[in-house]
Design a protein around this motif. Sequence first.
Motif, PDB file in Angstrom:
ATOM      1  N   VAL A  75      -3.531  10.410  -4.806  1.00 27.07           N
ATOM      2  CA  VAL A  75      -2.533  11.440  -4.491  1.00 27.07           C
ATOM      3  C   VAL A  75      -1.319  10.816  -3.811  1.00 27.07           C
ATOM      4  O   VAL A  75      -0.178  11.245  -4.030  1.00 27.07           O
ATOM      5  CB  VAL A  75      -3.157  12.524  -3.586  1.00 27.07           C
ATOM      6  CG1 VAL A  75      -2.128  13.584  -3.226  1.00 27.07           C
ATOM      7  CG2 VAL A  75      -4.356  13.164  -4.277  1.00 27.07           C
ATOM      8  N   LEU A  76      -1.556   9.813  -2.999  1.00 28.66           N
ATOM      9  CA  LEU A  76      -0.456   9.152  -2.287  1.00 28.66           C
ATOM     10  C   LEU A  76       0.326   8.211  -3.200  1.00 28.66           C
ATOM     11  O   LEU A  76       1.557   8.104  -3.108  1.00 28.66           O
ATOM     12  CB  LEU A  76      -1.031   8.366  -1.105  1.00 28.66           C
ATOM     13  CG  LEU A  76      -0.093   8.029   0.055  1.00 28.66           C
ATOM     14  CD1 LEU A  76       0.433   9.291   0.711  1.00 28.66           C
ATOM     15  CD2 LEU A  76      -0.825   7.156   1.067  1.00 28.66           C
ATOM     16  N   LEU A  77      -0.387   7.529  -4.088  1.00 30.82           N
ATOM     17  CA  LEU A  77       0.232   6.491  -4.908  1.00 30.82           C
ATOM     18  C   LEU A  77       1.026   7.050  -6.088  1.00 30.82           C
ATOM     19  O   LEU A  77       2.082   6.512  -6.444  1.00 30.82           O
ATOM     20  CB  LEU A  77      -0.856   5.540  -5.423  1.00 30.82           C
ATOM     21  CG  LEU A  77      -0.395   4.173  -5.951  1.00 30.82           C
ATOM     22  CD1 LEU A  77       0.314   3.391  -4.858  1.00 30.82           C
ATOM     23  CD2 LEU A  77      -1.593   3.402  -6.500  1.00 30.82           C
ATOM     24  N   ALA A  78       0.542   8.139  -6.708  1.00 31.33           N
ATOM     25  CA  ALA A  78       1.173   8.667  -7.925  1.00 31.33           C
ATOM     26  C   ALA A  78       2.646   9.021  -7.717  1.00 31.33           C
ATOM     27  O   ALA A  78       3.516   8.536  -8.461  1.00 31.33           O
ATOM     28  CB  ALA A  78       0.379   9.879  -8.439  1.00 31.33           C
ATOM     29  N   PRO A  79       2.999   9.843  -6.731  1.00 30.67           N
ATOM     30  CA  PRO A  79       4.426  10.150  -6.563  1.00 30.67           C
ATOM     31  C   PRO A  79       5.244   8.963  -6.060  1.00 30.67           C
ATOM     32  O   PRO A  79       6.444   8.884  -6.323  1.00 30.67           O
ATOM     33  CB  PRO A  79       4.421  11.289  -5.535  1.00 30.67           C
ATOM     34  CG  PRO A  79       3.134  11.168  -4.810  1.00 30.67           C
ATOM     35  CD  PRO A  79       2.157  10.615  -5.785  1.00 30.67           C
ATOM     36  N   THR A  80       4.588   8.038  -5.347  1.00 32.62           N
ATOM     37  CA  THR A  80       5.317   6.865  -4.860  1.00 32.62           C
ATOM     38  C   THR A  80       5.707   5.949  -6.009  1.00 32.62           C
ATOM     39  O   THR A  80       6.870   5.532  -6.130  1.00 32.62           O
ATOM     40  CB  THR A  80       4.462   6.087  -3.845  1.00 32.62           C
ATOM     41  OG1 THR A  80       4.048   6.965  -2.796  1.00 32.62           O
ATOM     42  CG2 THR A  80       5.239   4.925  -3.262  1.00 32.62           C
ATOM     43  N   VAL A  81       4.739   5.632  -6.866  1.00 30.75           N
ATOM     44  CA  VAL A  81       5.032   4.798  -8.038  1.00 30.75           C
ATOM     45  C   VAL A  81       5.997   5.532  -8.973  1.00 30.75           C
ATOM     46  O   VAL A  81       6.940   4.936  -9.522  1.00 30.75           O
ATOM     47  CB  VAL A  81       3.725   4.434  -8.777  1.00 30.75           C
ATOM     48  CG1 VAL A  81       4.038   3.711 -10.088  1.00 30.75           C
ATOM     49  CG2 VAL A  81       2.838   3.575  -7.895  1.00 30.75           C
ATOM     50  N   GLY A  82       5.757   6.843  -9.144  1.00 31.36           N
ATOM     51  CA  GLY A  82       6.662   7.630  -9.980  1.00 31.36           C
ATOM     52  C   GLY A  82       8.079   7.599  -9.436  1.00 31.36           C
ATOM     53  O   GLY A  82       9.054   7.477 -10.201  1.00 31.36           O
ATOM     54  N   ALA A 282      11.183   6.456  -4.231  1.00 28.21           N
ATOM     55  CA  ALA A 282       9.821   6.022  -3.907  1.00 28.21           C
ATOM     56  C   ALA A 282       9.457   6.436  -2.486  1.00 28.21           C
ATOM     57  O   ALA A 282       8.317   6.845  -2.213  1.00 28.21           O
ATOM     58  CB  ALA A 282       9.702   4.510  -4.073  1.00 28.21           C
ATOM     59  N   VAL A 283      10.422   6.348  -1.566  1.00 23.51           N
ATOM     60  CA  VAL A 283      10.191   6.809  -0.196  1.00 23.51           C
ATOM     61  C   VAL A 283       9.915   8.304  -0.191  1.00 23.51           C
ATOM     62  O   VAL A 283       9.007   8.790   0.505  1.00 23.51           O
ATOM     63  CB  VAL A 283      11.409   6.472   0.690  1.00 23.51           C
ATOM     64  CG1 VAL A 283      11.246   7.057   2.089  1.00 23.51           C
ATOM     65  CG2 VAL A 283      11.618   4.963   0.759  1.00 23.51           C
ATOM     66  N   ALA A 284      10.706   9.046  -0.974  1.00 25.03           N
ATOM     67  CA  ALA A 284      10.483  10.494  -1.083  1.00 25.03           C
ATOM     68  C   ALA A 284       9.105  10.776  -1.666  1.00 25.03           C
ATOM     69  O   ALA A 284       8.389  11.686  -1.214  1.00 25.03           O
ATOM     70  CB  ALA A 284      11.568  11.126  -1.941  1.00 25.03           C
ATOM     71  N   GLY A 285       8.713   9.990  -2.686  1.00 25.58           N
ATOM     72  CA  GLY A 285       7.395  10.185  -3.295  1.00 25.58           C
ATOM     73  C   GLY A 285       6.270   9.931  -2.310  1.00 25.58           C
ATOM     74  O   GLY A 285       5.263  10.659  -2.300  1.00 25.58           O
TER      75      GLY A 285
END
Length: 592
Positions: A75-82, A282-285
Amino acid sequence: MVISRFKYARLLLAIRRVIRNDHLILMVLALVVGCASGAAVVAFRETIEIFQSLFYGSGHERLSQHVTGLVWWHVLLAPTVGGLIVGLFIYFFLPNRKPQGVADVIEAEQLHGGWMSSRVGLYSAIASALSIGAGASVGREGPAVHLGASLGAWLARRLQLTRSLNRTLLGCGVAAAVAASFNAPLAGALFANEVVIGHYALKAFAPVVVASVAGTAISRHWFGNFPAFALVDNPLASFWEFPAFVGLGIASAACAILMMHSIVVASDLSKRTPLPSWLKPAVAGLAVGAMALMVPQVLGVGYGVTEDAMLHVYGFGTLLIILVAKIIATAISHGYGFSGGVFSPALVIGAVAGGAYGIVATSIFPELSSGVPAYTVVGMGAVAASVLGAPISTTLIIFEMTSDYTLTLAVMIAVVVSSEISHHFYDRSYFVRQLRERGIDLKEGIEAEVMQTITVNAVMRRNLSTVSMGTDLETLRHLLQDSTVGEIFVVDNDGVLHGTITLPDLSEFAFDHDLDGLVNAGDVARTHPPMLTRHDDIETAVNLMDTSGETVIPVTENERDRTLIGAVTHDDVMTEFNRVLMERRREELGHE
């Protein structure tokens, strides 16, 4: 490129030979744009599902329910990488390295004659699909509008149509995109005219309706003909409940203003953050992913959350938590560079705010309440109308999304109250505020476009009274009396402007003939007068006249070469402006 445009021009000529009526040709083009935009919206939504499946393993709209079964690091990684992918994509492929949206469509329609880049439209859609698929708290309708508008503008440009028809076809793309997104043909047509085109003249409204219906037909063929939200009927319990809906309108305005202002604050904070622009999404994600660990409802467009709020799934405390978290997530997502719209987040915020308000209102006056679901629907419309600045089309969108006509009166009351309050205390819409921050005032509308498209070269006078620097006073007196502009231009032997002379400049020499042999034009001329070039627009000319106090401005070939080629007067500028403006108005109204 030239050959390609020639082929499209020949195609338009062939169509005109078959259909000997320009209005019917416009209808055919509107149908083409409507079908293309509807298909583009279908492809856009399918692309979002693909990206979401890649990031989360599911393309379902109820993303918040799916992520509860995922491990925390996913959950943490998906929006960050996206966010990292989105940031790099925007950095390398979009102009000014910024996302595009509805504000850019309005600017193109109002100020650039409907010109938009189809390439930028495609890249913007990809960036938005990536953002939504990664779980950013942004909407999918704004990017769909931008994509549809760019398709309409592309066809108009290929066929080399007039500026008026360019703007109409751009509006057709907008209408079809909205209609296909919401399965709402009426709302699509009205949204295009209310928000983008800015008028309801029949020449523009008729093709917009055709495009809206075509876009809806394509969407219904692919997704089916059913409302976005399946609800039970919510009949109004009593007209005594209307004061409660007025109160909800006030609360909705507060939520809308808070949402819009939060995005502005986040954008300002992003500008001060010492990071490269491609890294900020990425920070926002990362921030959105961290919030999703506690409040998964912040992820994505949130239509599943909206429907749950309508079905009274959440309690009062949960609704407030979702409300605050969704506003923060939306602000961070938009402020730090994710690409997407604001309509879907506005619906979620309106639904949960309406639900929380409805719980309180129902507990106080249970016998007068139409039920919590009714307040969620009304809250959706009120918040979305304030954000979009489109009370009429938003009311229709809510009706067509829910197929619940019984609540229309309540929605209308709350929408009017919310729109008036947000307009008074914030701005007409989120898009207007975006344009205002760019230095664009839509109040000028077509007038600004006209002034920016007429060049000084088109209005300047070429037959001027010019003299050499050695011209005597007696000659100057006679020339000033005969001058049609009340001004004489002093040039050197090469025709380079030295200065200008008006009657006030001769005030102390005008009637003293004893000085005729002692003073010449070079002595009395005002040197370094304000000047324009032939390539300046008349907006620049008017601004220069206002700041300098001059009504006649000399025109030179360019800024370096001061060779005098003409002059413009305030009267000539305004006459040409009014002539072109009236022509544009006649085109809009369908007059030949």
